[in-house]
Design a protein around this motif. Structure first.
Motif, short mmCIF file in Angstrom:
data_model
loop_
_atom_site.label_atom_id
_atom_site.label_comp_id
_atom_site.label_asym_id
_atom_site.label_seq_id
_atom_site.Cartn_x
_atom_site.Cartn_y
_atom_site.Cartn_z
N THR A 71 0.82 -1.22 0.00
CA THR A 71 0.00 0.00 0.00
C THR A 71 0.86 1.27 0.00
OG1 THR A 71 -0.14 0.06 2.43
CG2 THR A 71 -1.84 -1.19 1.25
N TYR A 72 2.15 1.10 -0.22
CA TYR A 72 3.09 2.21 -0.07
C TYR A 72 2.74 3.38 -0.98
CZ TYR A 72 7.63 4.42 0.85
OH TYR A 72 8.61 5.28 1.25
N GLU A 73 2.58 3.13 -2.26
CA GLU A 73 2.35 4.23 -3.21
C GLU A 73 1.03 4.94 -2.92
OE1 GLU A 73 1.61 4.70 -7.97
OE2 GLU A 73 3.40 3.60 -7.33
N GLU A 74 -0.02 4.17 -2.69
CA GLU A 74 -1.33 4.76 -2.42
C GLU A 74 -1.28 5.67 -1.20
OE1 GLU A 74 -5.78 3.24 -0.96
OE2 GLU A 74 -4.26 1.79 -1.62
N ASN A 75 -0.67 5.20 -0.13
CA ASN A 75 -0.59 6.00 1.10
C ASN A 75 0.35 7.19 0.94
OD1 ASN A 75 -2.38 4.28 2.26
ND2 ASN A 75 -0.97 3.41 3.75
N PHE A 76 1.40 7.02 0.14
CA PHE A 76 2.33 8.11 -0.09
C PHE A 76 1.62 9.28 -0.76
CE2 PHE A 76 6.05 10.37 -1.51
CZ PHE A 76 7.06 10.02 -0.63
N VAL A 77 0.87 8.98 -1.82
CA VAL A 77 0.15 10.04 -2.53
C VAL A 77 -0.89 10.69 -1.61
CG1 VAL A 77 -1.45 10.53 -4.42
CG2 VAL A 77 0.50 9.00 -4.79
N LYS A 78 -1.59 9.88 -0.84
CA LYS A 78 -2.60 10.40 0.09
C LYS A 78 -1.96 11.40 1.06
CE LYS A 78 -5.59 8.81 3.89
NZ LYS A 78 -4.75 9.29 5.01
N ASN A 79 -0.80 11.06 1.58
CA ASN A 79 -0.13 11.94 2.53
C ASN A 79 0.43 13.18 1.85
OD1 ASN A 79 0.33 10.89 5.56
ND2 ASN A 79 0.07 9.12 4.20
N LEU A 80 0.90 13.04 0.63
CA LEU A 80 1.37 14.22 -0.11
C LEU A 80 0.24 15.21 -0.32
CD1 LEU A 80 3.74 12.89 -2.94
CD2 LEU A 80 4.37 13.92 -0.75
N LYS A 81 -0.93 14.72 -0.62
CA LYS A 81 -2.08 15.60 -0.81
C LYS A 81 -2.42 16.33 0.48
CE LYS A 81 -4.28 13.04 -4.60
NZ LYS A 81 -5.42 12.18 -5.01
N GLU A 82 -2.30 15.63 1.60
CA GLU A 82 -2.55 16.27 2.90
C GLU A 82 -1.51 17.35 3.18
OE1 GLU A 82 -2.70 13.26 5.89
OE2 GLU A 82 -4.47 12.29 5.05
N LEU A 83 -0.27 17.08 2.84
CA LEU A 83 0.79 18.08 3.04
C LEU A 83 0.53 19.33 2.19
CD1 LEU A 83 4.13 16.04 3.12
CD2 LEU A 83 2.65 16.69 5.02
N ARG A 84 0.12 19.10 0.95
CA ARG A 84 -0.15 20.23 0.06
C ARG A 84 -1.28 21.10 0.62
NH1 ARG A 84 -3.01 20.09 -5.85
NH2 ARG A 84 -2.66 22.26 -6.38
N THR A 85 -2.32 20.45 1.14
CA THR A 85 -3.47 21.19 1.68
C THR A 85 -3.14 21.87 3.00
OG1 THR A 85 -5.04 19.68 0.62
CG2 THR A 85 -5.84 20.97 2.49
N ASN A 86 -2.53 21.12 3.91
CA ASN A 86 -2.33 21.62 5.28
C ASN A 86 -1.15 22.57 5.42
OD1 ASN A 86 -4.50 20.01 6.04
ND2 ASN A 86 -3.21 18.30 6.66
N HIS A 87 -0.16 22.44 4.54
CA HIS A 87 1.05 23.26 4.68
C HIS A 87 1.32 24.14 3.46
CE1 HIS A 87 2.14 21.12 8.39
NE2 HIS A 87 1.74 20.03 7.78
N GLU A 88 0.43 24.07 2.48
CA GLU A 88 0.50 24.93 1.30
C GLU A 88 1.83 24.81 0.57
OE1 GLU A 88 -0.42 28.79 2.91
OE2 GLU A 88 -2.58 28.42 2.81
N ILE A 89 2.36 23.59 0.51
CA ILE A 89 3.63 23.40 -0.19
C ILE A 89 3.39 23.28 -1.69
CG2 ILE A 89 4.75 22.36 1.80
CD1 ILE A 89 4.40 19.63 0.42
N GLU A 90 4.45 23.57 -2.44
CA GLU A 90 4.38 23.50 -3.90
C GLU A 90 5.23 22.37 -4.46
OE1 GLU A 90 4.82 27.72 -5.48
OE2 GLU A 90 5.23 27.95 -3.33
#
Length: 216
Positions: A71-90
């Motif tokens: 499940t590594y890739e699926e969870n990685f993308v999920k967490n990246l999306k959270e980082l983008r939303t919560n920390h406004e990273i580019e």
């Protein structure tokens, strides 16, 4: 630009982050992927306590994801999306050097989350990179390694004197092929060094690990 970092806790992700910050980018968060129980990080075998101490030294929050290899890739993308939303990273910083399939994967998962992938160490000479890390003031110890290196190399600090010993053992001095993994205990980005206690050394069927915890 606001960035996050795929933070293994080791020398390559740390040095990549150092190089990216030199370009003027602002670190907002680091992320690490741990096992399903969130007891140890993948490959490096680091505890939450140690990873949180590194993030504190970097003066940023850390997001601890958890995943099995399936499940590594699926969870990685999920967490990246959270980082983008919560920390406004580019963008996200990665520490890979020259393995094409790693670059392809990091660009793929970053794009899936609407982020750019940055690999500031890409195509660097492996030995020159290790020497540059040491010269820059980074201190890192080997926390896991293959059987070619074995238990004796666990806990050793990456120094100029250690490089020829790694070469003599027949492994890549940067460990880019997974020969060993490290724990950064100090670098120019850290507010304070991390004080680590080295514990028991364990040899499994495939790899060797040393227990690390924060010193009291």
């Amino acid at each position: 630009m606001k960035i996050g970092c795929s933070w293994s806790g080791g020398k390559d992700s740390c040095f990549a982050l150092m190089k990216q910050i030199e370009q003027g980018d602002q670190l907002k968060v680091v992320m690490n992927v741990m096992d399903e129980k969130q007891e140890y990080s993948k490959s490096h075998g680091l505890t939450q306590e140690v990873l949180r101490a590194q993030a504190k030294a970097l003066q940023v929050p850390i997001q601890l994801a958890s995943a099995s290899w399936s499940t590594y890739e699926e969870n990685f993308v999920k967490n990246l999306k959270e980082l983008r939303t919560n920390h406004e990273i580019e963008g996200m910083v990665y520490g890979d050097i020259d393995i094409q399939k790693h670059l392809d994967w990091e660009e793929k998962v970053s794009a899936a989350a609407g982020l750019e992938a940055y690999l500031p160490l890409w195509q660097g000479d492996r030995r020159e990179l290790v020497e540059a890390m040491i010269d820059a003031g980074m201190k890192a110890i080997i926390v896991s390694c293959n059987h070619t290196l074995g238990l004796d190399f666990l806990g050793e600090e990456i120094t100029h004197d250690l490089i020829p010993k790694l070469e003599a053992a027949g492994v890549d001095v940067c460990g880019e092929n997974g020969e060993f993994h490290t724990l950064v205990v100090d670098c120019p980005l850290f507010e304070n060094p991390i004080q680590i206690e080295k514990g028991e050394k364990v040899k499994t069927d495939n790899y060797c690990f040393i227990e690390t915890k924060l010193a009291p």
